[in-house]
Design an enzyme around this catalytic site. Structure first.
Site, short mmCIF file in Angstrom:
data_model
loop_
_atom_site.label_atom_id
_atom_site.label_comp_id
_atom_site.label_asym_id
_atom_site.label_seq_id
_atom_site.Cartn_x
_atom_site.Cartn_y
_atom_site.Cartn_z
N CYS A 247 -2.28 1.72 0.20
CA CYS A 247 -3.43 1.67 -0.70
C CYS A 247 -3.11 2.24 -2.08
CB CYS A 247 -4.62 2.36 -0.08
SG CYS A 247 -4.25 4.00 0.51
N HIS B 76 -7.33 7.36 1.50
CA HIS B 76 -7.39 6.05 0.89
C HIS B 76 -7.46 6.22 -0.62
CE1 HIS B 76 -7.94 1.81 0.98
NE2 HIS B 76 -9.20 1.80 0.53
N ASP C 9 -12.10 -2.32 -4.28
CA ASP C 9 -11.04 -1.83 -3.39
C ASP C 9 -10.00 -2.93 -3.21
OD1 ASP C 9 -9.42 -0.81 -1.45
OD2 ASP C 9 -11.05 -0.08 -0.17
#
Lengths: 653, 328
Positions: free
Chosen positions: A411, A455, A471
């Site tokens: 991520c 994350h 995201d």
């Protein structure tokens, strides 16, 4: 018969039994340090323990003073070489471990044994610096129990070992109520009392104040709990669980860093679904508090920063609990300061030329920032970049390499690339780190968020709409939102228990973690605030320490008196046998036959029987009964009654 | 004096009750058991302080738990240490008479009526420092024999005895004082010297004892080389290795040709220049020698007289009279 030698217990030499108990206590207390101590130190300490064992067998094998001094110097040198320090938490503890062996080795009498017991306790408390889990607590409780047994054995070496063990358990059993009272009522203050050593909080995992390729994916290999959440009411869907942490503003080509946000008043969003919950946050030695986006209330002792972070005024160095409310899926505040937006467009020159070119292409083809964002989203959806916990190492132009060469990332790669592209296209953007998702524990219904849920995602500012969460990981790997790390292709490195095939083990873990949660909340989480709550529940609102101390003393005083009365129960009344005898002597004295102090019962009764022949027989019977009851092993109840009756009925004719 | 007594009371607690006529036994009420932390207990308190500061500094909940558990242990230990002495009964046993300069042995019996054992009870005689450690089992008693030096003749009171214990963990020292009404008779230190010549017995009607023959034993005198070996008091020589009559132990039996002769041991036979104590010591030596030789002897002291006799009881009576003779 006549007493033993008049040596005080403190001067008696140690016997093997005391030695064995001392070593057992030390081993239990020092056990967890095996995980941290270097091998040579463990070997040396165990060697010292064993050497003392040989000494218990043959005293001539014990080392001389000079040899002890040599071992001390060697140990100090070893610790210095290992840690380049003698003070500080870890080296200090290693020295404590070493000294436990040395003290044991030079222990000759019971007084030294007490010093070893004290060292055992110090070792036990240093274990708590690393872990305060239930198993650690049980291990240290065992160490304390064994060390107390050693103390008792040293105080009464001639007594039966079983009796000494029983005394030790009784002592500990009686200590528990007093300990509980002290634990609850002893006035608690917030530490620390003074500055702590530099390395006091090393080894605590959690998010850091910067984000570079590779550091988040390292974190996700940790199964450690970041925090646990107790939702009041129904929990939101998993895809809404974005736990906001530190926001990254500044990029130097490789690493993203924090900006310098200001503390502002929190204006609760008017829209969105409100959820209230409490968080039990593990210590991470940073100021961040985690809350769902966007926070709508401030916990006590917390502040709100203008980039949407919740922070505590002091670093979180102990497990803390706070209540907070969030508005999920709310409409953000559309306004933002010009300078802030300026900062959110800044990029270091000369990095990632390919990505720069791509973004400039988007800019040229779009009329608005929103249109640029749309192209970026399309890009991430289309490109099918791979999601992995083991990303390849990247060189200088990390974004270019990720997007065009390796095409595999975690991520932090996705969010870094996304925010870079947006900034390159002139759209204000920032990286947000935090946690996404969490597991519901079916045993107690609470959510657990682990380090493996760490994350990073992006936020872009669109004029008229405010900061919008994007995201990019989810755009490329839609499964990430619902499955968490399980979205990673099979065969990648995953924390053991995240692997789908270990279902039964997970069940076990849920139970264990539910228990741990209670432990954390009730035992480890008992702090000055909880104490205040308890006291106001008990009717002592805003008690100051003086009030608390006097309550504490009163309760403990009552406890001591109660314990004392209980332990001497049945003994307050004079001994019935002795009472009867005194009455008997009084009756005879009235007849002129007083007992002289040196006369035993047999001589006295014989003399009395001769001078009072009319009552000779009863006098002899009474004396016989008395002697049996007083000096015999057993005192039968009916014999005692008979003695009393006969004394009462004694007549001299 | 009154102030001194007050201070003593304040320091030692109220005067330990003497054993009454009826019992000869003292039960230690718990108010008479004093308790303070021992040196080890002070170190323990210091260690607790360090643990507490560490717990506060590092916000260690389990550190607090450990510290408080140990504090609770200290509290429980305090109660148990007190209990180890509380309601223990102490009585003094008989102590046999000794000669001055020897050691009196006082017997002290500790009886435990409790349903727990009482290990490691130290009995210390404050006057002499003699001490013994006793373990008293459940509902049983144990006896300590305290050796106390007896320097002077007369009654030797036991005096104050301290009972002390640090059981079960040595963190506290509990103690109590008892003053039992126990005393030991101390005879004068015997000094051997030649026995006086037997005196004519009153009953014998002025019989002559001067003519020495070999029929009837009349007394002992110091051995001279010319004496017949048959007349040496071998029995007395054999006993002379006992500590009471060392020195010129060879005695020669003197035999009076006459019938029964009585040996009168009198203080006035000894020159006053020796001093009273020395004269009493010589008398004691005579008593021993006469008893050993099997003579019939009596004792004359100013103001008292013991008719001639022999045997253990007679010997004891004579020695007691010497022990208790008032030095006017």
């Amino acid at each position: 018969m006549s007493g033993a030698e008049a040596l005080l217990p403190a001067q008696r030499p140690l016997a093997w039994r005391e030695y064995a108990l001392l070593v057992a206590g030390l081993l239990l207390a020092a056990g967890p340090h095996v995980l941290r101590a270097p091998g040579w130190l463990i070997a040396l300490t165990v060697f010292l323990y064993a050497w003392r064992g040989l000494g218990a067998w043959n005293r001539s094998l014990l080392p001389s003073r000079w040899m002890l001094v040599a071992i001390v110097l060697l140990g100090l040198a070893g610790v210095w070489l290992q840690y380049r320090a003698i003070f500080g938490r870890t080296p200090g503890m290693m020295l404590l471990l070493l000294f436990s062996g040395l003290k044991l080795l030079e222990s000759r009498d019971q007084r030294d044994a007490a010093a070893v017991v004290f060292l055992t306790w110090f070792l036990a408390i240093t274990s708590f610096l690393y872990s305060q889990s239930i198993p650690t607590a049980l291990g240290m409780a065992a160490a304390v129990a064994v060390s107390v047994a050693a103390l008792v054995t040293c105080a009464a070496p001639r007594r039966a070992p079983r009796a000494n063990l029983r005394t030790a358990w009784v002592l500990l059993g009686q200590a528990v109520p007093a300990a509980l009272v002290l634990f609850l009522l002893f006035p608690r203050v917030h530490g620390p009392l003074w500055g702590l050593p530099q390395d006091a909080y090393t080894g605590i995992t959690g998010l850091s104040d910067s984000m570079a390729p590779g550091n988040l994916s390292q974190l996700t290999l940790s199964d450690a709990i970041a925090f646990r959440v107790d939702f009041k009411g129904e929990a939101p869907r998993r895809r809404a669980l974005y736990w906001r942490g530190p926001v990254m503003w500044d990029f130097d080509g490789r690493t993203w860093r924090l900006g310098n946000p200001r503390i502002v008043d929190l204006v609760p969003p008017a829209t969105g679904t409100r959820v209230a919950y409490s968080v039990l946050l593990e210590p991470h030695n940073r100021n961040w508090l985690f809350a769902l986006e966007l926070p709508a209330s401030l916990p006590a002792q917390a502040r709100y920063l203008d980039d949407g972070q919740l922070v505590s005024l002091t670093p979180v160095r102990a497990r803390i609990s706070y209540d907070v409310e969030s508005a999920i899926e709310s409409v953000p505040d559309p306004s933002e300061a010009r300078q802030t937006l300026e900062r959110a467009r800044r990029l270091p020159p000369g990095f990632n030329p390919r990505a720069m070119k791509l973004a400039e292409g988007w800019r040229a083809a779009s009329a608005t920032d929103a249109e640029v964002l749309g192209r970026a989203i399309d890009f991430f959806r289309r490109e099918r970049l791979q999601y992995t916990t083991e990303p390849p190492l990247l060189g200088r132009d990390s974004v270019d390499e990720f997007l065009y060469d390796t095409r595999q990332g975690f991520c932090e790669h996705f969010s870094s690339a996304f925010v870079f592209l947006m900034r390159a296209a002139g759209v204000p953007a920032r990286v947000v780190t935090g946690y996404q998702g969490g597991d519901m524990n079916p045993v107690d219904g609470k959510f657990t968020v682990r380090q493996s849920d760490a994350h990073a995602w992006g936020e872009v500012f669109i004029a008229g709409r405010g900061w919008i969460r994007v995201d990019p990981t989810v755009l490329s790997v839609p499964l990430r939102l619902d499955a968490g790390l399980a979205a990673v292709p099979a065969g990648s490195a995953l924390p053991l228990l995240m692997r789908p095939e270990l279902e039964w083990l997970r069940g076990l873990r849920y139970n264990w973690e539910a228990l741990t949660h209670k432990w954390n909340l009730l035992v480890l989480g008992y702090n000055p605030e909880r104490q205040r709550e308890l006291l106001s529940f008990l009717g002592m609102k805003d008690a100051d320490w003086l009030e608390l101390a006097s309550t504490l003393l009163a309760v403990l005083g009552a406890f001591i008196l109660g314990l004392f009365a209980w332990m001497l129960r049945g003994m307050a009344r004079p001994d019935p046998v002795q009472g009867a005898w005194i009455r008997f002597c009084g009756k005879l004295a009235a007849k002129g036959v007083a007992r002289s102090p040196h006369e035993g019962p047999r001589d006295y009764s014989e003399r009395a029987a001769r001078s009072l022949p009319a009552a000779g027989e009863p006098i002899r019977t009474i004396a016989g009964l008395y002697i049996t009851l007083r000096y015999g092993r057993h005192a039968a109840k009916d014999e005692v009654l008979e003695l009393r009756r006969r004394v009462k009925d004694l007549e001299f004719g | 004096m009154a102030l001194q007594a007050e201070l003593k009371n304040w320091f030692y607690g109220p005067e330990a009750p003497r054993s009454g006529q009826g019992g000869g036994e003292i039960v230690l009420g718990h108010r008479r058991v004093y308790i303070v932390p021992s040196r080890l207990g002070l170190f323990f308190a210091g260690a607790l302080g360090i643990l507490l500061v560490g717990s506060i500094n590092y916000a260690l909940s389990l550190g607090f738990a450990l510290t408080f558990l140990l504090a609770g242990l200290g509290i429980a230990a305090m109660v148990q240490t007190t209990r180890n002495l509380a309601r223990l009964s102490v009585r003094a046993g008989r102590s046999d008479a000794v000669f001055a300069g020897d050691t009196a042995h006082f017997r002290l019996s500790l009886a435990n009526a409790g349903e727990f054992d009482r290990p490691e009870i130290l009995v210390r005689h404050l006057g002499s420092g003699a001490q013994r450690t006793l373990d008293v089992a459940i509902a049983a008693s144990a006896e300590a024999v305290l050796p106390v030096p007896a320097p002077r003749r007369g009654w030797l009171p036991l005096g104050r005895v301290m009972l002390e214990t640090r059981f079960p963990v040595g963190l506290f020292r509990a103690w109590s004082y008892v003053e039992l009404d126990s005393r030991c008779l101390v005879y004068p230190r015997p000094v051997a010297s030649a026995l006086p010549a037997p005196a004519p017995s009153a009953q014998a009607g002025g019989a002559r004892a001067h003519a020495q023959g070999s029929d009837d034993f009349s007394g002992l005198r110091a051995h001279q080389p010319a004496d017949s070996p048959r007349h040496v008091a071998w029995k007395s020589v054999a006993r002379s290795d006992t500590q009471h009559a060392r020195g010129d132990a060879m005695l020669t039996k003197q035999f009076a040709g006459d019938a029964i002769a009585e040996l009168w041991l009198s203080l006035s036979d000894l020159p006053p220049s020796l001093g009273l104590e020395q004269r009493l010591s010589r008398l004691a030596g005579w008593v021993l020698a006469a008893e050993r030789a099997g003579a019939l002897y009596g004792l004359r002291l100013p103001g008292s007289e013991i008719a001639p006799g022999r045997g253990e009881a007679h010997r004891a009576a004579c020695l007691e009279a010497l022990a208790l003779h008032e030095s006017s």
